[in-house]
Design a protein around this motif. Structure first.
Motif, mmCIF file in Angstrom:
data_model
loop_
_atom_site.group_PDB
_atom_site.id
_atom_site.type_symbol
_atom_site.label_atom_id
_atom_site.label_comp_id
_atom_site.label_asym_id
_atom_site.label_seq_id
_atom_site.Cartn_x
_atom_site.Cartn_y
_atom_site.Cartn_z
ATOM 1 N N LEU A 15 8.027 -3.958 -8.659
ATOM 2 C CA LEU A 15 7.793 -5.198 -7.911
ATOM 3 C C LEU A 15 6.414 -5.764 -8.257
ATOM 4 O O LEU A 15 5.393 -5.100 -8.071
ATOM 5 C CB LEU A 15 7.896 -4.938 -6.413
ATOM 6 C CG LEU A 15 7.771 -6.148 -5.490
ATOM 7 C CD1 LEU A 15 8.800 -7.220 -5.825
ATOM 8 C CD2 LEU A 15 7.903 -5.718 -4.035
ATOM 9 N N GLY A 37 4.350 -1.509 -1.123
ATOM 10 C CA GLY A 37 5.092 -1.190 -2.332
ATOM 11 C C GLY A 37 4.974 -2.141 -3.504
ATOM 12 O O GLY A 37 5.697 -1.982 -4.492
ATOM 13 N N ARG A 205 11.915 -4.088 -2.216
ATOM 14 C CA ARG A 205 11.950 -2.770 -2.839
ATOM 15 C C ARG A 205 13.270 -2.062 -2.568
ATOM 16 O O ARG A 205 13.818 -1.380 -3.450
ATOM 17 C CB ARG A 205 10.801 -1.892 -2.327
ATOM 18 C CG ARG A 205 9.405 -2.247 -2.829
ATOM 19 C CD ARG A 205 9.245 -2.113 -4.327
ATOM 20 N NE ARG A 205 9.527 -0.806 -4.838
ATOM 21 C CZ ARG A 205 8.685 -0.076 -5.575
ATOM 22 N NH1 ARG A 205 7.470 -0.542 -5.832
ATOM 23 N NH2 ARG A 205 9.043 1.076 -6.070
#
Length: 210
Positions: A15, A37, A205
């Motif tokens: 990401l 994340g 994610r």
């Protein structure tokens, strides 16, 4: 991040967030999205003077270092070098990749935007990663026609280096991007305009393969 670890981190990245640096909550914002994340964060300030971009880069450098993430500067090789960025991202009409590599040396990551199958196929070997898109039209690139999911499928079938799908991707259309072969994505508004940026990161994610 230590140069030796940059390519390993790139290979593991899923990401990638592109954002400006002028939002008043930039420090807590970066903390939230990196903790949730985001693997790579790019500072994109097309219209700012060099001194301002360097100032805006400071919290990005610090936050990326704390979280073991990669920090990339858009377009400006001089600023990437000056602030010790992990990478530089360029477009088709920006500084050529070969020139950027000569300026930055072998340790800095270089990414390149591609907008068609032919551009992706012609990407120079010096580029460490590619972006394929925009999958859908997006206001961050006004006037650029969508490349569609065909660009994602072509990248999935042919690319032999890390690549990211980009352009209008959000949690609603992410499944179709993944079905087309994407394993890595770049987003802007899906995180920067989300009511809860960290929750948006976690949702994206969750939709990406390991």
């Amino acid at each position: 991040m230590k140069p030796a670890k940059r390519r390993d981190r790139l290979a593991a990245a899923r990401l990638y967030l592109v954002t400006g640096g002028r939002r008043p909550d930039i420090v807590p914002f970066l903390e939230a999205v990196l903790a949730a994340g985001v693997d790579i964060v790019q500072l994109r300030e097309k219209d700012a003077e060099a001194g301002e971009v360097m100032r805006l880069a400071e919290p990005f450098v610090e936050a990326a270092e704390r979280h073991g993430a990669l920090f990339v500067v858009n377009d400006r090789a001089d600023i990437a070098a000056a602030v010790g960025a992990d990478g530089l991202h360029v477009g088709q009409d920006d500084l050529p990749v070969a020139a950027a590599r000569e300026l930055l040396g072998p340790e800095v990551l270089i990414g390149l935007s591609t907008h068609s199958a032919s551009q992706l196929d012609a990407a120079p070997a010096e580029a460490d990663y590619l972006c394929a898109g925009p999958v859908w039209e997006t206001p961050t690139k006004p006037g650029r026609p969508a490349a569609g999911l065909a660009a994602v499928r072509h990248a999935a079938a042919t690319a032999r280096r890390p690549w990211f799908a980009i352009g209008g991707i959000d949690t609603g259309n992410l499944p179709s991007v993944v079905d087309a072969g994407a394993r890595r994505i770049v987003v802007v508004r899906a995180i920067t305009q989300a009511p809860d940026a960290a929750e948006a990161v976690r949702a994206l994610r969750a939709g990406l393969p390991d």
